[in-house]
Motif scaffolding. Structure first.
Motif, PDB file in Angstrom:
ATOM      1  N   ALA A  68       1.399  -0.947   0.163  1.00  0.00           N
ATOM      2  CA  ALA A  68       0.595  -0.002  -0.562  1.00  0.00           C
ATOM      3  C   ALA A  68       0.925   1.314   0.089  1.00  0.00           C
ATOM      4  N   ILE A  69       1.984   1.252   0.737  1.00  0.00           N
ATOM      5  CA  ILE A  69       2.499   2.387   0.715  1.00  0.00           C
ATOM      6  C   ILE A  69       3.717   2.575  -0.700  1.00  0.00           C
ATOM      7  N   LEU A  70       3.699   1.653  -1.200  1.00  0.00           N
ATOM      8  CA  LEU A  70       4.691   1.171  -2.690  1.00  0.00           C
ATOM      9  C   LEU A  70       3.931   1.910  -3.353  1.00  0.00           C
ATOM     10  N   GLN A  71       2.871   1.753  -3.952  1.00  0.00           N
ATOM     11  CA  GLN A  71       1.804   1.851  -4.608  1.00  0.00           C
ATOM     12  C   GLN A  71       1.686   3.551  -4.333  1.00  0.00           C
ATOM     13  N   PHE A  77       3.907  10.752  -6.160  1.00  0.00           N
ATOM     14  CA  PHE A  77       5.171  10.930  -6.176  1.00  0.00           C
ATOM     15  C   PHE A  77       6.234  10.936  -7.168  1.00  0.00           C
ATOM     16  N   GLY A  78       5.340   9.773  -7.828  1.00  0.00           N
ATOM     17  CA  GLY A  78       6.386   8.405  -8.626  1.00  0.00           C
ATOM     18  C   GLY A  78       5.953   9.592 -10.267  1.00  0.00           C
ATOM     19  N   LEU A  79       4.765  10.141 -10.587  1.00  0.00           N
ATOM     20  CA  LEU A  79       4.346  11.040 -11.965  1.00  0.00           C
ATOM     21  C   LEU A  79       4.971  11.669 -12.500  1.00  0.00           C
ATOM     22  N   ALA A  80       5.372  12.341 -12.204  1.00  0.00           N
ATOM     23  CA  ALA A  80       6.669  13.598 -11.494  1.00  0.00           C
ATOM     24  C   ALA A  80       7.633  13.062 -12.320  1.00  0.00           C
ATOM     25  N   ARG A  81       7.524  11.851 -11.937  1.00  0.00           N
ATOM     26  CA  ARG A  81       9.217  11.291 -11.610  1.00  0.00           C
ATOM     27  C   ARG A  81       9.640  10.795 -12.849  1.00  0.00           C
ATOM     28  N   GLY A  82       8.659  10.489 -13.608  1.00  0.00           N
ATOM     29  CA  GLY A  82       8.134   9.189 -14.406  1.00  0.00           C
ATOM     30  C   GLY A  82       8.580   7.953 -13.677  1.00  0.00           C
ATOM     31  N   LEU A  83       8.565   7.731 -13.020  1.00  0.00           N
ATOM     32  CA  LEU A  83       8.404   6.228 -12.185  1.00  0.00           C
ATOM     33  C   LEU A  83       6.957   5.180 -11.802  1.00  0.00           C
ATOM     34  N   LEU A 156       7.232  -2.508 -18.054  1.00  0.00           N
ATOM     35  CA  LEU A 156       6.096  -1.836 -17.992  1.00  0.00           C
ATOM     36  C   LEU A 156       7.112  -1.214 -19.711  1.00  0.00           C
ATOM     37  N   GLY A 157       8.230  -1.267 -19.749  1.00  0.00           N
ATOM     38  CA  GLY A 157       8.925  -1.291 -21.414  1.00  0.00           C
ATOM     39  C   GLY A 157      10.190  -1.042 -20.890  1.00  0.00           C
ATOM     40  N   ASP A 158      11.209   0.175 -21.677  1.00  0.00           N
ATOM     41  CA  ASP A 158      12.117   0.466 -21.648  1.00  0.00           C
ATOM     42  C   ASP A 158      12.806   0.898 -20.338  1.00  0.00           C
ATOM     43  N   ASP A 159      12.297   1.427 -19.704  1.00  0.00           N
ATOM     44  CA  ASP A 159      12.488   2.215 -18.282  1.00  0.00           C
ATOM     45  C   ASP A 159      12.267   1.992 -16.916  1.00  0.00           C
ATOM     46  N   PHE A 160      13.116   1.639 -16.188  1.00  0.00           N
ATOM     47  CA  PHE A 160      12.451   1.340 -14.793  1.00  0.00           C
ATOM     48  C   PHE A 160      11.580   2.133 -14.144  1.00  0.00           C
ATOM     49  N   THR A 161      10.764   1.383 -13.578  1.00  0.00           N
ATOM     50  CA  THR A 161       9.769   2.182 -12.659  1.00  0.00           C
ATOM     51  C   THR A 161       9.416   1.751 -10.893  1.00  0.00           C
ATOM     52  N   LEU A 162       8.832   2.038 -10.139  1.00  0.00           N
ATOM     53  CA  LEU A 162       8.499   1.096  -8.723  1.00  0.00           C
ATOM     54  C   LEU A 162       8.090  -0.034  -8.682  1.00  0.00           C
ATOM     55  N   VAL A 163       7.109  -0.274  -9.834  1.00  0.00           N
ATOM     56  CA  VAL A 163       6.507  -1.260 -10.712  1.00  0.00           C
ATOM     57  C   VAL A 163       8.244  -2.526 -10.400  1.00  0.00           C
TER      58      VAL A 163
END
Ligand SMILES: N[C@@H](CCC(=O)N[C@@H](CS)C(=O)NCC(=O)O)C(=O)O
Length: 209
Positions: A68-71, A77-83, A156-163
């Motif tokens: 829950a915390i990570l999601q 905050f993740g959208l602004a950082r592309g994460l 999710l593709g080419d880039d690292f994300t919080l997923v």
């Protein structure tokens, strides 16, 4: 915004420490001594009645359960950082699916595996047949992850994300406990990319909180 993370070194709280580092969010860390029973103090139980880390307090309001915390961190905050994908992006559906898959589907099989094999489980509770069954189940789940990563560098593709952070944290813990990733070449290459991240190394350094 004030943020306080209640954590213990090298624990279920460490993926949250890692995420806060990736997101570069200012926060305070309060380390609990779990062996001394800090988690059972009434002040802490008022924040998290489960008496567990991680627990994050945001402007005085607590949130518990690592997933829950990570999601929430992704959403906030993740959208602004592309994460983390935006709510209207179809990738958001994949983000929620794979991150929940890691903690619920893979995580519950891992828990059963640890209960059947774990060093901290009394001898009488260990169960070789259940251990073999859950190891097979976990290998099947790693096969699904491997197929997902066959055509992608990250989930999710080419880039690292919080997923990636969420799923790889659970899979790495599994590997540490005997759920080998041998034979899943895509998973192994992806874990190497994950473990090379400076924020991962900082969060999981033995002296980190
Ligand atoms: N489902 C919880 C599990 C958290 C958990 O197991 N935390 C352990 C540390 S790794 C804990 O705080 N244990 C308290 C105790 O041992 O009494 C989550 O994902 O947040």
């Amino acid at each position: 915004m004030s943020m306080t993370l209640y954590a213990a070194p090298l624990s279920s709280a460490t993926p949250v420490v890692h995420a806060l580092c990736e997101l570069e969010i200012p926060h305070e860390v309060v380390l609990l001594d779990l062996l001394a029973g800090d988690q059972h103090q009434p002040e802490f139980r008022a924040l998290n009645p489960n008496a567990q880390v991680p627990t994050l307090v945001v402007d005085g309001a607590p949130i518990f359960e690592a997933l829950a915390i990570l999601q929430w961190l992704g959403d906030r905050f993740g959208l602004a950082r592309g994460l983390w994908p935006a709510a209207e992006d179809p990738a958001r559906l994949e983000a929620l699916s794979w991150s929940t898959w890691a903690y619920v589907t893979f995580g519950s099989a891992l828990k059963r595996f640890l209960q059947a094999t774990g060093a901290r489980v009394p001898e009488a509770l260990r169960h070789p047949v259940q251990a073999k069954h859950t190891q097979d189940e976990l290998q099947g789940l790693l096969g699904l992850l491997d197929a997902r990563l066959a055509a992608r560098r990250f989930l999710l593709g080419d880039d690292f994300t919080l997923v990636d952070l969420i799923v790889a944290s659970v899979v790495s813990y599994g590997a540490h406990c005997g759920v080998s990733t041998d034979g899943h070449a895509g998973v192994e290459a992806w874990l190497e990319r994950f473990h090379a991240r400076p924020a991962y190394q900082k969060a999981w350094a033995p002296a980190a909180g």
